[in-house]
Every structure is written in C-alpha cells, then in structure tokens.
Design a protein around this motif. Structure first.
Motif, short mmCIF file in Angstrom:
data_model
loop_
_atom_site.label_atom_id
_atom_site.label_comp_id
_atom_site.label_asym_id
_atom_site.label_seq_id
_atom_site.Cartn_x
_atom_site.Cartn_y
_atom_site.Cartn_z
N LEU A 48 0.83 -1.21 0.00
CA LEU A 48 0.00 0.00 0.00
C LEU A 48 0.86 1.26 0.00
O LEU A 48 0.59 2.20 -0.75
N VAL A 49 1.89 1.25 0.83
CA VAL A 49 2.78 2.42 0.90
C VAL A 49 3.51 2.61 -0.42
O VAL A 49 3.60 3.73 -0.94
N HIS A 50 4.01 1.53 -0.99
CA HIS A 50 4.70 1.65 -2.28
C HIS A 50 3.75 2.16 -3.36
O HIS A 50 4.14 2.99 -4.19
N ALA A 51 2.51 1.69 -3.36
CA ALA A 51 1.55 2.14 -4.38
C ALA A 51 1.32 3.65 -4.29
O ALA A 51 1.25 4.34 -5.32
N PHE A 52 1.24 4.17 -3.09
CA PHE A 52 1.04 5.61 -2.89
C PHE A 52 2.23 6.40 -3.42
O PHE A 52 2.05 7.36 -4.18
N TYR A 53 3.45 5.98 -3.07
CA TYR A 53 4.63 6.72 -3.51
C TYR A 53 4.96 6.47 -4.98
O TYR A 53 5.53 7.34 -5.64
N ASN A 54 4.58 5.32 -5.52
CA ASN A 54 4.74 5.09 -6.96
C ASN A 54 3.91 6.10 -7.75
O ASN A 54 4.36 6.64 -8.77
N ALA A 55 2.68 6.35 -7.28
CA ALA A 55 1.82 7.34 -7.95
C ALA A 55 2.42 8.73 -7.86
O ALA A 55 2.41 9.51 -8.82
N ARG A 56 2.97 9.08 -6.69
CA ARG A 56 3.62 10.39 -6.52
C ARG A 56 4.84 10.50 -7.45
O ARG A 56 5.10 11.55 -8.02
N ARG A 57 5.58 9.40 -7.58
CA ARG A 57 6.79 9.40 -8.42
C ARG A 57 6.43 9.59 -9.88
O ARG A 57 7.08 10.37 -10.60
N ARG A 58 5.40 8.88 -10.35
CA ARG A 58 4.99 9.04 -11.74
C ARG A 58 4.51 10.46 -12.01
O ARG A 58 4.78 11.04 -13.07
N ASN A 59 3.80 11.04 -11.05
CA ASN A 59 3.33 12.42 -11.16
C ASN A 59 4.52 13.37 -11.28
O ASN A 59 4.53 14.30 -12.11
N LEU A 60 5.55 13.15 -10.48
CA LEU A 60 6.74 13.99 -10.51
C LEU A 60 7.48 13.89 -11.84
O LEU A 60 7.91 14.89 -12.41
N ASP A 125 19.45 5.85 -6.76
CA ASP A 125 18.47 6.51 -7.63
C ASP A 125 17.48 5.48 -8.13
O ASP A 125 17.86 4.40 -8.60
N ARG A 126 16.19 5.80 -8.08
CA ARG A 126 15.15 4.91 -8.58
C ARG A 126 14.03 5.75 -9.19
O ARG A 126 13.41 6.55 -8.50
N ARG A 127 13.78 5.54 -10.46
CA ARG A 127 12.69 6.24 -11.14
C ARG A 127 11.55 5.30 -11.49
O ARG A 127 10.48 5.75 -11.91
N ASP A 128 11.77 4.02 -11.32
CA ASP A 128 10.73 3.04 -11.61
C ASP A 128 9.89 2.77 -10.37
O ASP A 128 10.21 3.22 -9.27
N ASP A 129 8.81 2.03 -10.53
CA ASP A 129 7.98 1.67 -9.40
C ASP A 129 8.72 0.72 -8.47
O ASP A 129 9.54 -0.10 -8.91
N LEU A 130 8.42 0.86 -7.18
CA LEU A 130 8.96 -0.05 -6.17
C LEU A 130 7.84 -0.97 -5.69
O LEU A 130 6.66 -0.63 -5.77
N SER A 131 8.22 -2.11 -5.17
CA SER A 131 7.26 -3.08 -4.63
C SER A 131 7.87 -3.77 -3.43
O SER A 131 9.07 -3.60 -3.17
N PRO A 132 7.10 -4.56 -2.69
CA PRO A 132 7.69 -5.31 -1.56
C PRO A 132 8.79 -6.26 -2.00
O PRO A 132 9.57 -6.74 -1.16
N HIS A 133 8.89 -6.52 -3.30
CA HIS A 133 9.93 -7.43 -3.81
C HIS A 133 11.18 -6.69 -4.24
O HIS A 133 12.18 -7.32 -4.60
N SER A 134 11.16 -5.36 -4.21
CA SER A 134 12.35 -4.57 -4.61
C SER A 134 13.44 -4.74 -3.56
O SER A 134 13.19 -4.60 -2.36
N ARG A 135 14.63 -5.05 -4.01
CA ARG A 135 15.71 -5.37 -3.09
C ARG A 135 16.99 -4.61 -3.42
O ARG A 135 17.29 -4.28 -4.56
N CYS A 136 17.77 -4.34 -2.37
CA CYS A 136 19.10 -3.76 -2.47
C CYS A 136 20.09 -4.87 -2.84
O CYS A 136 19.74 -6.06 -2.81
N GLY A 137 21.32 -4.49 -3.18
CA GLY A 137 22.35 -5.49 -3.47
C GLY A 137 22.64 -6.41 -2.30
O GLY A 137 23.11 -7.53 -2.48
#
Length: 231
Positions: A48-60, A125-137
């Motif tokens: 839910l949190v990622h979906a909210f910020y993904n929408a804000r990111r696309r808007n930006l 830096d991340r311009r794509d959508d994030l999800s609970p499956h997004s991981r760091c190195g």
C-alpha cells in the motif's frame, strides 16, 4: 549577501504536484498519513505504501519546473557572481529545484526519486515503481527515501550551520505547521536576521516574519528575485 531559503509544497503546486496540507484537495485530507507515511505503516502494508509513492513518483516524472523554481536558480547564479551565496533547504521530496538549475539544495525530507535500503541504509536513484519485492544489493528491502512521521529530518547540522551564516531568511510556499522547519524563522530572528515570507496565503507562523507577500509562487517569487538582484 548569503541567503537561506526554505521552500515547501507551495513552490511546486503550480507544476501539478499536490500539496500535503492546506486548502482544497491537499493529500493528507484525502489520505490517512498514518496509513501511508510512517515506519509502522510500511511494516504493516508495504504494498500500500509503495503504491502511494509510486503514484507520486509518476506524477513527478511528468511534471516540469515552474517560474518560481527558475527564478530561484537565477537568484543563486546572480548571488554567486557577486561573491555571495544561496542555501536552498526544501521540505519537498521532488527534484524540480535541481531541474530548474539550482545547485545547492538540501532535501531535509528526502527525495522521491531515490530509494533506501531498510537493512544497510544505502541510497540509490530509482525512477521506476517499487514493490515489496524490490531489493538492495545486500538483499535488504527497499523503501522510499523520504522522511516519514516519527523520523528525524536529514542534514540538520548542515542546515543550522547555513542558517548561522545567512544574512536573510526567506520561507516560500510553506505552511508553517511542520516542525522542525517551522521553527527556522524563530531561530533566524534570534540571530538578528530579517525574515521574509512568500506564500499563497498567510502561514501558521506569519507573525514571525518582517516582510509578508501573498500570491501565486510563479508570480511573487520572480518579482521578489528581481528586487533582490537589483540591489
């Protein structure tokens, strides 16, 4: 002359980015920040949190700097040419100041186009959508690189040092309701600085300012910048 400028959501509103507080369709009137902008909310429902910020990111990513952003970049360049400087501290998580040409921007509330590892703290830096499956190195989960309710703003030592070296304090497009940023004007006054407010309407702490100008940021900011550069 060394200026300290604090900007809030009002400086980016005319670029199509929603403000979090204030009149009309402010984001925190439409959404519950306790469900979207706290570490507890992220732990409870990261999707839910990622979906909210993904929408804000696309808007930006679809937005562009407006005349207020461009004027502040022009002001920085003009002050530097004369041996002065401008420290621009923003509460905004967008990158419109940088896209307009400002070079010294401190993002005290983080940056929407970056992600932070919840395990190792690495920022990328991340311009794509994030999800609970997004991981760091390191395999740690990624979260938006934004300061949530209950978290400490970033770069506070650097901010206080810049305020201590300033000759003028200016707040642009801020509500005066979010601390610690809302307390900067009082700190500036204690240091003997003249304080100026440029907003659409009076902020919660408008009485703390010596000079108050109200109107659309795209109109009042360029006008004020021309006054400063003409001195």
């Amino acid at each position: 002359m060394n200026l300290f400028i604090l900007t809030g959501a009002g400086v980016s509103a005319e670029s199509g980015l929603g403000v979090f507080r204030g009149p009309g369709a402010a984001l925190w009137k439409r959404y519950d920040p306790m469900q979207l902008a706290t570490p507890e909310a992220f732990a409870r429902d990261p999707a839910l949190v990622h979906a909210f910020y993904n929408a804000r990111r696309r808007n930006l990513l679809a937005a562009s700097p407006n005349a207020a952003h461009a004027a502040l970049a022009r002001l920085e360049a003009g002050l530097v040419q004369r041996g002065g400087g401008l420290t621009l501290v923003t509460q905004n998580i967008d990158d419109l100041h940088e896209r307009a040409g400002s070079t010294r921007v401190i993002h005290m509330h983080g940056e929407l186009l970056k992600a932070r590892c919840a395990s190792c703290g690495a920022v990328s830096d991340r311009r794509d959508d994030l999800s609970p499956h997004s991981r760091c190195g390191c395999a740690g989960a990624l979260r938006p690189h934004v300061v949530w309710f209950g978290e400490t703003p970033l770069f506070m030592d650097e901010i206080h040092a810049a305020l201590g070296a300033a000759d003028l304090f200016v707040a642009i497009g801020t509500s005066g309701a979010v601390y610690p940023a809302a307390g900067f004007v009082r700190e500036a006054r204690a240091r003997g600085l003249r304080c100026c407010e440029l907003t659409l309407e009076a902020s919660d702490n408008a009485a703390e300012f010596d000079d108050r100008r109200y109107g659309r940021a795209s109109e009042i900011v360029p006008s004020w910048v021309e006054e400063i550069l003409a001195r």
